[in-house]
Every structure is written in structure tokens, then in C-alpha cells.
Design an enzyme around this catalytic site. Sequence first.
Site, PDB file in Angstrom:
ATOM      1  N   GLY A  14       0.333 -15.004  -4.730  1.00  0.00           N
ATOM      2  CA  GLY A  14       0.533 -15.704  -3.343  1.00  0.00           C
ATOM      3  C   GLY A  14       1.504 -16.821  -3.552  1.00  0.00           C
ATOM      4  O   GLY A  14       1.377 -17.888  -2.918  1.00  0.00           O
ATOM      5  N   LYS A  67      -5.740   5.505   5.430  1.00  0.00           N
ATOM      6  CA  LYS A  67      -5.119   4.227   5.554  1.00  0.00           C
ATOM      7  C   LYS A  67      -5.085   3.843   7.280  1.00  0.00           C
ATOM      8  O   LYS A  67      -5.447   2.686   7.571  1.00  0.00           O
ATOM      9  CB  LYS A  67      -3.750   4.380   5.317  1.00  0.00           C
ATOM     10  CG  LYS A  67      -2.768   3.301   5.609  1.00  0.00           C
ATOM     11  CD  LYS A  67      -1.303   3.261   5.265  1.00  0.00           C
ATOM     12  CE  LYS A  67      -1.185   3.350   3.819  1.00  0.00           C
ATOM     13  NZ  LYS A  67       0.336   3.272   3.370  1.00  0.00           N
ATOM     14  N   ARG A  93       1.330  -2.431  -0.872  1.00  0.00           N
ATOM     15  CA  ARG A  93       0.936  -1.318   0.111  1.00  0.00           C
ATOM     16  C   ARG A  93       1.950  -0.985   0.978  1.00  0.00           C
ATOM     17  O   ARG A  93       2.557  -1.906   1.564  1.00  0.00           O
ATOM     18  CB  ARG A  93      -0.338  -1.332   0.802  1.00  0.00           C
ATOM     19  CG  ARG A  93      -1.597  -1.456  -0.486  1.00  0.00           C
ATOM     20  CD  ARG A  93      -3.016  -1.544   0.215  1.00  0.00           C
ATOM     21  NE  ARG A  93      -3.859  -1.389  -0.775  1.00  0.00           N
ATOM     22  CZ  ARG A  93      -4.270  -0.183  -1.562  1.00  0.00           C
ATOM     23  NH1 ARG A  93      -3.620   0.926  -1.204  1.00  0.00           N
ATOM     24  NH2 ARG A  93      -5.005  -0.360  -2.690  1.00  0.00           N
ATOM     25  N   HIS A 111      12.027  -8.808  -1.062  1.00  0.00           N
ATOM     26  CA  HIS A 111      11.794  -7.943  -2.321  1.00  0.00           C
ATOM     27  C   HIS A 111      12.795  -8.631  -3.370  1.00  0.00           C
ATOM     28  O   HIS A 111      13.888  -8.978  -2.835  1.00  0.00           O
ATOM     29  CB  HIS A 111      12.455  -6.542  -1.779  1.00  0.00           C
ATOM     30  CG  HIS A 111      12.410  -5.618  -2.907  1.00  0.00           C
ATOM     31  ND1 HIS A 111      11.227  -4.904  -3.352  1.00  0.00           N
ATOM     32  CD2 HIS A 111      13.588  -5.022  -3.778  1.00  0.00           C
ATOM     33  CE1 HIS A 111      11.776  -4.081  -4.371  1.00  0.00           C
ATOM     34  NE2 HIS A 111      12.759  -4.265  -4.619  1.00  0.00           N
TER      35      HIS A 111
END
Length: 201
Positions: A14, A67, A93, A111
Site C-alpha cells: 500500500g 470473478k 487482478r 504501472h
Amino acid sequence: MAKSKIAVFASGTGSNYDAIINQINTGTLDCEVALLICDKPEAEVIKKAKINQTPVFTFNPKQYESKALFEKEIVFELKQRDIEWIILAGYMRLIGPTLLSEYESRIVNIHPSLLPAFPGKDAIGQAFEAGVRVTGVTIHFVDEGMDTGEIIDQEAVRVDLDDTRLTLQQKVQKVEHRLYPQTIQKLITNQNRAIERGTKA
């Protein structure tokens, strides 16, 4: 105007959740983290959320048949708290159609590479092994692919000859922790301006 409510999705330590909370506390990010979603009940980020009094919804994906089923439950939790933006911060995920359809153009990911280079897991390791001299950070909207959504912002990070994987990770994270809150603020500001004009952001 009431503060925008965001939900942070995280699976690990986190560090970007921390960065977002820190910027909210200093007044440079004008929103409320109204929910943390975590798919790993033992993740470090949950402890941080409790310290900051952020409501937490944890789940074990293995306990669901699909999912779609756990994402339906997540959508319920988000709607209960009037969440406007989903902020992925180390959520490991792929987002499925259930969440994508409910929060179209409202799911953002960070990213640790200059996409489209080095998508997927361990992007910093991929860049280091490839021997590139420049990598970076990308913030993008989320679609059904892996790191394929529309790019919102990017910033380059130089890879020095004496960098290790660890020092490169530290340099990339330093950029992440500054760029992500800045970008979230821009998205919220643009949304609020659109609302004031009576148009859709």
C-alpha cells in the site's frame, strides 16, 4: 461541492495508498478515500487503512465461483459509499466486465513502466533485465486488457549504470508517489468543472 469519494484497490504493502492519504492530509489532494478494497486479507495495506480509519472490504477470490460474483459484491460496497472513482494501487487482478460496466472511464491504474513497454507483472524487473537506459511510470484508464487502457500521464525515470533492481524500484516509486496523487487531483478537478458546466466529464 462535496469532496469526491474514491476507493483504493490494493493487494500488497500500500505505498501508493500511503502517498494518496499523505496528499489528502496536506491538502494537495481534494478527495476522500472512502473505501479500501483488498483481495488479500493479510496484506500490509489493511493495517495502514485501519490506522487511517479507512473502511475496508476484504475478500478471498477462491471463495467465489466466478470473478463476476465477487465483483458484484464489490460494486454493492462501492455503491453503498457513493464511490465516484476506483484507484488501483498495486491491485494484482484484472478488472472484469462487472466493474468495468459500472465504472466506465472511472477506473485508473498506475504501472511502473512507460507503457506499452513492459506490461504485466514485475515491470521494473523486466526493464532492469532488458538493460534499458530509461523506464518510468504510466497512469492510465483501465479497460479489459492488461495495462492496455488509454494513457493519462507518463513520466520517465533514468536507469543509471550503477542502479540495482532495488535502487531502480526506489526511483520509480518516488515518481509514483508524486505523480499519482497529482493525476487523481486533475481528474477530479476536470470532473467537477464538467459538473458545474452541466456536462459529463
